[in-house]
Enzyme design. Structure first.
Site, PDB file in Angstrom:
ATOM      1  N   ASP A  92       0.792  -1.241   0.000  1.00 37.81           N
ATOM      2  CA  ASP A  92       0.000   0.000   0.000  1.00 37.81           C
ATOM      3  C   ASP A  92       0.817   1.280   0.000  1.00 37.81           C
ATOM      4  OD1 ASP A  92       1.093   0.006   2.520  1.00 37.81           O
ATOM      5  OD2 ASP A  92      -0.687  -0.823   3.477  1.00 37.81           O
ATOM      6  N   GLU A 114      -0.960  -9.054  -1.142  1.00 39.79           N
ATOM      7  CA  GLU A 114      -1.445  -8.496   0.136  1.00 39.79           C
ATOM      8  C   GLU A 114      -2.643  -7.571  -0.119  1.00 39.79           C
ATOM      9  OE1 GLU A 114       0.464  -5.498   2.910  1.00 39.79           O
ATOM     10  OE2 GLU A 114       1.180  -7.308   3.880  1.00 39.79           O
ATOM     11  N   GLU A 128      -1.916   5.170   3.245  1.00 37.25           N
ATOM     12  CA  GLU A 128      -1.927   3.781   2.782  1.00 37.25           C
ATOM     13  C   GLU A 128      -3.330   3.211   2.578  1.00 37.25           C
ATOM     14  OE1 GLU A 128      -0.075   4.992   5.239  1.00 37.25           O
ATOM     15  OE2 GLU A 128       2.012   4.560   4.761  1.00 37.25           O
ATOM     16  N   HIS A 205       7.196   4.660  12.879  1.00 29.16           N
ATOM     17  CA  HIS A 205       7.465   5.446  11.666  1.00 29.16           C
ATOM     18  C   HIS A 205       6.228   6.057  11.018  1.00 29.16           C
ATOM     19  CE1 HIS A 205       5.757   2.828   8.566  1.00 29.16           C
ATOM     20  NE2 HIS A 205       6.133   1.818   9.317  1.00 29.16           N
ATOM     21  N   ARG A 207       3.334   7.984   9.301  1.00 30.46           N
ATOM     22  CA  ARG A 207       3.164   9.423   9.038  1.00 30.46           C
ATOM     23  C   ARG A 207       2.178  10.071   9.993  1.00 30.46           C
ATOM     24  NH1 ARG A 207       4.684  11.873   3.789  1.00 30.46           N
ATOM     25  NH2 ARG A 207       6.226  10.402   3.025  1.00 30.46           N
ATOM     26  N   HIS A 238      14.004   4.119  12.558  1.00 28.45           N
ATOM     27  CA  HIS A 238      13.686   4.295  11.129  1.00 28.45           C
ATOM     28  C   HIS A 238      14.542   5.437  10.583  1.00 28.45           C
ATOM     29  CE1 HIS A 238      11.187   5.152   7.563  1.00 28.45           C
ATOM     30  NE2 HIS A 238      10.625   3.957   7.751  1.00 28.45           N
TER      31      HIS A 238
HETATM   32  C1  UD1 Z   1       7.004   4.523   3.679  1.00 24.61           C
HETATM   33  C2  UD1 Z   1       5.573   4.181   3.227  1.00 24.61           C
HETATM   34  C3  UD1 Z   1       4.831   3.432   4.329  1.00 24.61           C
HETATM   35  C4  UD1 Z   1       5.640   2.234   4.825  1.00 24.61           C
HETATM   36  C5  UD1 Z   1       7.027   2.709   5.229  1.00 24.61           C
HETATM   37  C6  UD1 Z   1       7.875   1.543   5.642  1.00 24.61           C
HETATM   38  C7  UD1 Z   1       4.388   5.763   1.774  1.00 24.61           C
HETATM   39  C8  UD1 Z   1       3.560   6.980   1.726  1.00 24.61           C
HETATM   40  N1  UD1 Z   1       4.842   5.425   3.000  1.00 24.61           N
HETATM   41  O1  UD1 Z   1       6.911   5.455   4.745  1.00 24.61           O
HETATM   42  O2  UD1 Z   1       3.606   2.969   3.817  1.00 24.61           O
HETATM   43  O3  UD1 Z   1       4.971   1.682   5.922  1.00 24.61           O
HETATM   44  O4  UD1 Z   1       7.653   3.348   4.107  1.00 24.61           O
HETATM   45  O5  UD1 Z   1       9.011   1.940   6.345  1.00 24.61           O
HETATM   46  O6  UD1 Z   1       4.636   5.156   0.759  1.00 24.61           O
HETATM   47  N2  UD1 Z   1      14.714   7.483   4.493  1.00 24.61           N
HETATM   48  C9  UD1 Z   1      16.085   7.332   4.315  1.00 24.61           C
HETATM   49  N3  UD1 Z   1      16.558   6.101   3.939  1.00 24.61           N
HETATM   50  C10 UD1 Z   1      15.757   5.034   3.735  1.00 24.61           C
HETATM   51  C11 UD1 Z   1      14.368   5.191   3.928  1.00 24.61           C
HETATM   52  C12 UD1 Z   1      13.855   6.426   4.288  1.00 24.61           C
HETATM   53  O7  UD1 Z   1      16.850   8.262   4.500  1.00 24.61           O
HETATM   54  O8  UD1 Z   1      16.262   3.959   3.395  1.00 24.61           O
HETATM   55  C13 UD1 Z   1      14.174   8.810   4.891  1.00 24.61           C
HETATM   56  C14 UD1 Z   1      14.224   9.840   3.747  1.00 24.61           C
HETATM   57  O9  UD1 Z   1      14.580  11.071   4.268  1.00 24.61           O
HETATM   58  C15 UD1 Z   1      12.772   9.861   3.245  1.00 24.61           C
HETATM   59  C16 UD1 Z   1      12.029   9.648   4.556  1.00 24.61           C
HETATM   60  O10 UD1 Z   1      12.813   8.698   5.276  1.00 24.61           O
HETATM   61  O11 UD1 Z   1      12.457  11.068   2.599  1.00 24.61           O
HETATM   62  C17 UD1 Z   1      10.601   9.156   4.438  1.00 24.61           C
HETATM   63  O12 UD1 Z   1      10.489   8.048   3.547  1.00 24.61           O
HETATM   64  P1  UD1 Z   1       9.073   7.737   2.828  1.00 24.61           P
HETATM   65  O13 UD1 Z   1       9.216   6.505   1.996  1.00 24.61           O
HETATM   66  O14 UD1 Z   1       8.564   8.953   2.161  1.00 24.61           O
HETATM   67  O15 UD1 Z   1       8.090   7.472   4.017  1.00 24.61           O
HETATM   68  P2  UD1 Z   1       8.103   6.390   5.166  1.00 24.61           P
HETATM   69  O16 UD1 Z   1       7.633   7.076   6.373  1.00 24.61           O
HETATM   70  O17 UD1 Z   1       9.392   5.666   5.185  1.00 24.61           O
HETATM   71  N1  UDP Z   2      12.503  -4.598   9.975  1.00 22.01           N
HETATM   72  C1  UDP Z   2      13.842  -4.845   9.667  1.00 22.01           C
HETATM   73  N2  UDP Z   2      14.810  -4.154  10.364  1.00 22.01           N
HETATM   74  C2  UDP Z   2      14.501  -3.239  11.318  1.00 22.01           C
HETATM   75  C3  UDP Z   2      13.146  -2.992  11.616  1.00 22.01           C
HETATM   76  C4  UDP Z   2      12.159  -3.676  10.912  1.00 22.01           C
HETATM   77  O1  UDP Z   2      14.156  -5.668   8.811  1.00 22.01           O
HETATM   78  O2  UDP Z   2      15.423  -2.655  11.912  1.00 22.01           O
HETATM   79  C5  UDP Z   2      11.454  -5.311   9.204  1.00 22.01           C
HETATM   80  C6  UDP Z   2      10.363  -5.967  10.012  1.00 22.01           C
HETATM   81  O3  UDP Z   2      10.716  -7.294  10.356  1.00 22.01           O
HETATM   82  C7  UDP Z   2       9.165  -5.942   9.065  1.00 22.01           C
HETATM   83  C8  UDP Z   2       9.429  -4.707   8.255  1.00 22.01           C
HETATM   84  O4  UDP Z   2      10.784  -4.343   8.439  1.00 22.01           O
HETATM   85  O5  UDP Z   2       9.142  -7.061   8.188  1.00 22.01           O
HETATM   86  C9  UDP Z   2       8.507  -3.607   8.688  1.00 22.01           C
HETATM   87  O6  UDP Z   2       8.860  -2.419   8.060  1.00 22.01           O
HETATM   88  P1  UDP Z   2       8.251  -1.034   8.481  1.00 22.01           P
HETATM   89  O7  UDP Z   2       7.849  -1.065   9.912  1.00 22.01           O
HETATM   90  O8  UDP Z   2       9.241  -0.005   8.046  1.00 22.01           O
HETATM   91  O9  UDP Z   2       6.986  -0.889   7.539  1.00 22.01           O
HETATM   92  P2  UDP Z   2       5.469  -1.391   7.642  1.00 22.01           P
HETATM   93  O10 UDP Z   2       5.469  -2.864   7.861  1.00 22.01           O
HETATM   94  O11 UDP Z   2       4.824  -0.636   8.740  1.00 22.01           O
HETATM   95  O12 UDP Z   2       4.877  -1.006   6.315  1.00 22.01           O
END
Ligand code: UD1
Ligand code: UDP
Length: 367
Positions: A92, A114, A128, A205, A207, A238
């Protein structure tokens, strides 16, 4: 073509990609948007997946429309170049919604892995809940994890004939990861295993939790650390700087709170197995921790994963600081309450979802 962009998508498509690689008549083309960069690469590395196309889209401070626009534009070019017979998306995220729309507009069948999760609230999880509903409107095949998700899709008008309940591939991934020889990547817990402190694992994490709610979560962690000095709190932070800015100041200077970089999946799975309680707003952890018999307290008011709540291993506790403290304290103090929640249940699958998905993909592609 399998398209994904973030850590949780990567974990859940990995078993499918590995299974597709073993199929002589199907050729997987792996495309990553890299909506996440480091956290995505960590997963691909541990599963040994090398993407065919990497769009490298992540920027710090990216906006929803910024990512969505880039995903649709760039994925459109990839679809033109590769002409896949079908596109698989998982979950999502904005990557999922954008890639599904791009494929739909090119009349390429969209397979949604999913499918059918619903919280019933467009504001949570945001965005999402909207993303998954949009994909449900345009997918040609819906791979639902449970009968609850099938019922949600039927209620949205999706024909039963194109819904398949396959379980969640996260269970396939988890079984693989816990079966590996891996150390718990927390120095205090590794070594000779003599540290027998109770472990509270925290991940955050979402939003809709950013800002005051995230600060409340940090405050609850601080109070727990101070009132339970024998407890070890582990927080794999995160990468989102907004998450860190809210939590880090609350836990500063506390010896029994370990703040650590995101962990590679196998090590993290072993940490979940070593933990006593999981406190999280993550979707994936609500599915994984029950399989390992760990009580999960969810930092949200609702969930699209009601199966483990019904089974008694997951409880919604919201983001009020005192409520979080009380709920964790109850599990720490009251062995009966703890035992009631610490039952290993597998409502999300049996670890064989990827094989079921392959059979359905073959059918779709006329194999
Ligand atoms: C995103 C997804 C959310 C998912 C989550 C898993 C959307 C809107 N949100 O949220 O559904 O649950 O990922 O974690 O699609 N960043 C880094 N390095 C990384 C990852 C993230 O620096 O490897 C930082 C960046 O500054 C980025 C910010 O995190 O701009 C937010 O990332 P983003 O993918 O926009 O949103 P998440 O909150 O991670
Ligand atoms: N996870 C990981 N390393 C971490 C924290 C989480 O591999 O340090 C894994 C966790 O086991 C799960 C997934 O990341 O499978 C969850 O990711 P996240 O919470 O970022 O996203 P969401 O599931 O809420 O979309």
């Amino acid at each position: 073509m399998i398209i994904y962009g973030t850590r949780p998508e990567a974990i859940k498509v990995a078993p499918l990609i590995k299974a597709l690689e073993r199929e002589p008549t199907l050729t997987p083309v792996v495309v990553v948007t890299a909506q996440h960069r480091e956290m995505l690469d960590q997963v691909n590395e541990v599963f040994g997946i090398i993407p065919n196309v990497d769009l490298n889209l992540m920027t710090h401070g990216q906006t929803l429309n910024g990512i969505a626009g880039m995903v649709i534009t760039k994925i459109d070019q990839v679809l033109e170049a590769h002409s896949p017979d079908a596109v698989v998306v998982q979950g999502d995220t904005t990557t999922v919604m954008g890639a599904a729309i791009a494929a739909f507009n090119r009349e390429i069948p969209v397979v949604h892995l999913e499918a059918g999760l619903r919280s019933g609230d467009l504001a949570s999880p945001f965005p999402e809940e909207a993303n998954r509903k949009i994909v449900s409107q345009i997918a040609k095949v819906h791979l639902a994890p449970t009968e609850v998700s099938r019922a949600n899709l039927l209620a949205d008008g999706v024909p039963d004939a194109i819904i398949h309940v396959v379980g969640n591939t996260v269970v396939d991934a988890l079984h693989w990861a816990v079966g590996l020889e891996a150390a718990v990547p927390v120095p205090e817990l590794d070594g000779d295993g003599s540290d027998n402190r109770k472990v509270l694992l925290v991940t955050t994490h979402r939003r809709e939790n950013l800002g005051d709610k995230m600060v409340n979560i940090g405050k609850a962690m601080r109070r727990l650390a101070l009132e339970y000095p024998g407890l070890l709190i582990v927080w794999p932070a995160h990468k989102n700087p907004k998450v860190r800015a809210s939590i880090a100041p609350q836990i500063e200077g506390l010896d029994n709170v370990i703040s650590i970089e995101p962990m590679e999946y196998a090590g993290f799975a072993h940490l979940v197995a070593r933990s006593d309680i999981v406190l999280t707003d993550s979707g994936g952890l609500q599915e994984e921790a029950p399989s390992l018999g760990k009580p999960v307290l969810v930092l949200r008011e609702n969930t699209e994963r009601p199966e483990a709540v019904s089974a008694g291993t997951v409880k919604l506790v919201g983001t009020d600081s005192d409520r979080i403290f009380d709920e964790v304290a109850r599990l720490l103090n009251d062995g009966f309450s703890y035992k009631e929640m610490a039952n290993a249940v597998n409502p999300y699958g049996d670890g064989k979802s990827a094989h079921r998905c392959i059979a359905i993909l073959k059918d779709l592609l006329g194999e």
